[in-house]
Motif scaffolding. Sequence first.
Motif, PDB file in Angstrom:
ATOM      1  N   GLU A  29       0.634  -1.244  -0.041  1.00 47.99           N
ATOM      2  CA  GLU A  29      -0.148   0.217  -0.215  1.00 47.99           C
ATOM      3  C   GLU A  29       1.071   0.894  -0.031  1.00 47.99           C
ATOM      4  N   ALA A  30       0.034   2.128  -0.550  1.00 50.92           N
ATOM      5  CA  ALA A  30       0.717   3.676  -0.484  1.00 50.92           C
ATOM      6  C   ALA A  30       0.574   4.165   0.347  1.00 50.92           C
ATOM      7  N   VAL A  31       1.854   4.545   1.574  1.00 51.55           N
ATOM      8  CA  VAL A  31       1.409   5.807   2.557  1.00 51.55           C
ATOM      9  C   VAL A  31       1.269   6.656   2.222  1.00 51.55           C
ATOM     10  N   ASP A  32       1.867   7.219   1.628  1.00 57.91           N
ATOM     11  CA  ASP A  32       1.713   8.380   1.239  1.00 57.91           C
ATOM     12  C   ASP A  32       2.993   8.234  -0.409  1.00 57.91           C
ATOM     13  N   ASP A  33       3.087   9.507  -0.427  1.00 55.53           N
ATOM     14  CA  ASP A  33       3.731   9.612  -2.483  1.00 55.53           C
ATOM     15  C   ASP A  33       5.033   8.952  -2.470  1.00 55.53           C
ATOM     16  N   THR A  34       5.788   8.864  -1.228  1.00 54.40           N
ATOM     17  CA  THR A  34       6.972   8.936  -1.730  1.00 54.40           C
ATOM     18  C   THR A  34       7.489   7.363  -0.720  1.00 54.40           C
ATOM     19  N   THR A  35       6.065   6.563   0.245  1.00 53.77           N
ATOM     20  CA  THR A  35       6.520   5.988   1.575  1.00 53.77           C
ATOM     21  C   THR A  35       5.542   4.398   0.524  1.00 53.77           C
ATOM     22  N   VAL A  36       6.534   3.127   0.582  1.00 52.86           N
ATOM     23  CA  VAL A  36       5.437   2.235   0.170  1.00 52.86           C
ATOM     24  C   VAL A  36       5.136   0.688   1.158  1.00 52.86           C
ATOM     25  N   LYS A  37       3.942   0.232   1.552  1.00 51.99           N
ATOM     26  CA  LYS A  37       4.562  -0.724   3.001  1.00 51.99           C
ATOM     27  C   LYS A  37       4.024  -1.459   2.409  1.00 51.99           C
TER      28      LYS A  37
END
Lengths: 345, 548
Positions: free
Chosen positions: B157-165
């Motif tokens: 999932e995309a946590v914010d524009d530049t973070t992926v979990k």
Amino acid sequence: MNPTYPIYALRRLAQAVVVVLLAYVFTFVVISVLPGDPVSSTLRNPENGFTEEQIAQIVAYYGLDRPVYVQLWESLSRFVVGDFGISLRSSLPVSGTIADALPSTLALAGTALVVAIVLAFAVAYGTQRVPVRYGQGLLRSFPALFLSVPNFVIGLLLLNVFAFQLGLFSVIDPNSGWATFFAAVALGIPVSAQIAEVLITGLDHEAEQEYASVARSRGLGRTRLFFAHLLKPSSLPVVTVVALTVGELLGGALITEAVFGRAGVGSVVQSAVASQDLPVLQAVVSLAAAVFVVVNLIADLVYPLLDPRVSIVPSSPHVARRRRRTADGPPQASGPLAKEQVSAS
Amino acid sequence: MTHRRTRRALAAALGIAASIALVAGCAGQADEASSASGEDSREGGDIVFLINSLGTSWVPNESSVSSYEGNIWGQITDKLVYVDEEGAVSPWVAESWEQNDDATEFTLHLKEGVTFSDGTALDAEAVVANLDYWAFGDEEKGIIPIGLFPKTYVGAEAVDDTTVKVSFDASTLGFIPTLGYHGSILVSPETLALSKEEQADLSNFSGSGPFVVESWADGDNVVLSKRDDYAWGPEALGRTDAAYLDSITYKLVSEASTRIGALTSGQAQVIYNIQPSELDGLADQGYTIGIPRYLGFTNGYRVNVNAEPFDDALVRQSFQHAIDRQEILDTVYTEDWQAAEGIVQSNVPEASDHSDEFAYDAEQAAELLDEAGWELGPDGVRTKDGETLSVTLYPNPYLTTSSAIDELVSQQLAALGWDVSVQEYDVSTYAEKVSNDENTPLYETTRSFIDVGTVASILTSANNGEDWFGLGESDETLNDLRDRIAQATDTDLRAEAVDELQTYVLEQGLFIPVTQIVQRIYVQSPDLQGVTYNGVAYANYYTAYLED
């Protein structure tokens, strides 16, 4: 022209369509009999690391898991309306693949045919013109020589000298003028051998005829005699041979294209065979069958122009063919083609 | 065997022609002019790369692991991480990452400002789309997942524009290195949304790499040009700005001697995949030979324990010691090739030297066969209960040197009393008769991987594994080692398990290593400098330049 000609032409056309359809079905059956299916054998490349399940999924996507007759029926009904389907290898429309490959191969085969004819006529002319003591015998051995050197050897030699040494062309741009010309020479040399052989035999036969002796006795020069009297009747069987060499040009194109780095029908066939790309192979085979049929049709149309005694009998194309051939022509031509070319009356 | 003879004659003729090409090439001169524009003299220049096949399709998942298309994907796409020849992982589009203790959850932090060539942002959403595409493919479109992607993948999932979990349902220590695998190329979400037929058209493709597709012709060529606004290269390569070269033309030339002739006459700067026997001559003329090894398994035979006589461990162990690998190296390859040190290539970070465990020892091999009850007959062939000791070798059609190797192996085995035959098939028949046949006794295998964790999913049938040795899940020791590797949460513990696995597999004679594998052979003009190779043995032309 004979007024019954349209009926004859229609019959021939219908025959042609049947030939193409049969070629299509035949290709399908042959490839279906081969072990494996094209998609899974590509995917089984060990480096891919796909599981059997994943491979089965793709095979199902292409409908290759269905019974052969269902596949044949679907493929055939698409083909009838001019849809060649999607390539199993590239996933691209087959019609586009063929359309991309065709111009380069046509240019190569067309140029090669011109080279072959010019070369054949030059050699044949030489055999009538050059006296025996100045090497006529050598000229006469040229066709055998041309046939015995494989065209990839000629190709590699031409490539080395003219591309790599002299820099006349580059393998990066194989469709440039020089590149096409030299590839055509490699392809055309073996093809010219048969044409030359048939032409020489014809010329020898004509030269022995009474009219030729009469013309000579009246002081007609060798050159005039050749062009004004001998050439036309001797060219008749050449038309048949040229029509037959079309197949050879297509086959030879495969090797020539590989050596010269040309992308064309040859390379399409090569990769389609390697990957058992059924839709592409079928399109190519049908195309080749169509070309062959059309070229032979053209040959039949050219015959009456060369010899007005050739008649078209509408009742059966078979008879027309036989009659036409009995009309005239040298009594024997060497090689396995002889039966096809002429039969003495 | 007329067919064979013709082929041999053809090969000989081509060999002669190739030598002519070589000699002729000496006279030719390279006329490379690198247009020096700007301050850096390395800027500019066009190179031509002659390749022997452009492979199959351009659908990213299906072809990114191909030995042919992989060359081109490497220039027009980026990956989340960079993995070098030694297996070291470093940041690329992912600037940094973290993982939880049991390696089931990873957080990726992306570089800002990265864009695909179609203008789409390479943000967290795009990465999620790519991860799903690699892991699941697209069943509706008939697109398969990439091979070797962790099967434990649950989702991202995309946590914010530049973070992926990213989450997994079991420990997946290999996840981060796998992001540097050649299949894991980042593709614009707009390209991924296209149908399979549209994806197959390379002109529709958009990646974020230092080069973009300028033009292409199916089965003929692909022309790449430099992307001027590129600024996110892997730091490990010492450069993050746009590439030096203006363009790379990949041209298909299937005839090896034509490729050599074009290189030596200066018409091409790089040629791909020629016979090892040609390499010394080209090296003597000053050409640079690139034979990078990929991270993965060595080249060898995996043994099917269900096929007689390989159900007997003594026979397998004998086989292990019956092969004179040095002779193979000396005969088939140049001295640049290396002997296998185990079941994995020696550049894999977890590799350890197991050479002694499978060293050539004809005497020991013969004793083991005696012990197994195979008695040497007067005709030099061993028998047991009226059965002959026989085996058929099937050369791997994907490797050009494979049949030469099998010929040598068959001689070495025959000397010990084996009745050996070598059966060659083309690629499609091979798939049907050899890979699909459960009774194939010896199956020549090599496989690239980025992370040694992959090993676990291959050896047994667990988790859709490939069940290399036909053991299923019947071997307790193997199962245990597999689980220790798969579930490891610590790289040191995993390396230990891999070491034990190698010992076990070699001692049991389940895998018979032959040599370290080089599947991609590059020969390049000495003018071309700065070429690097990544962990899957592809050349990077991002940092390459032409010298005046």
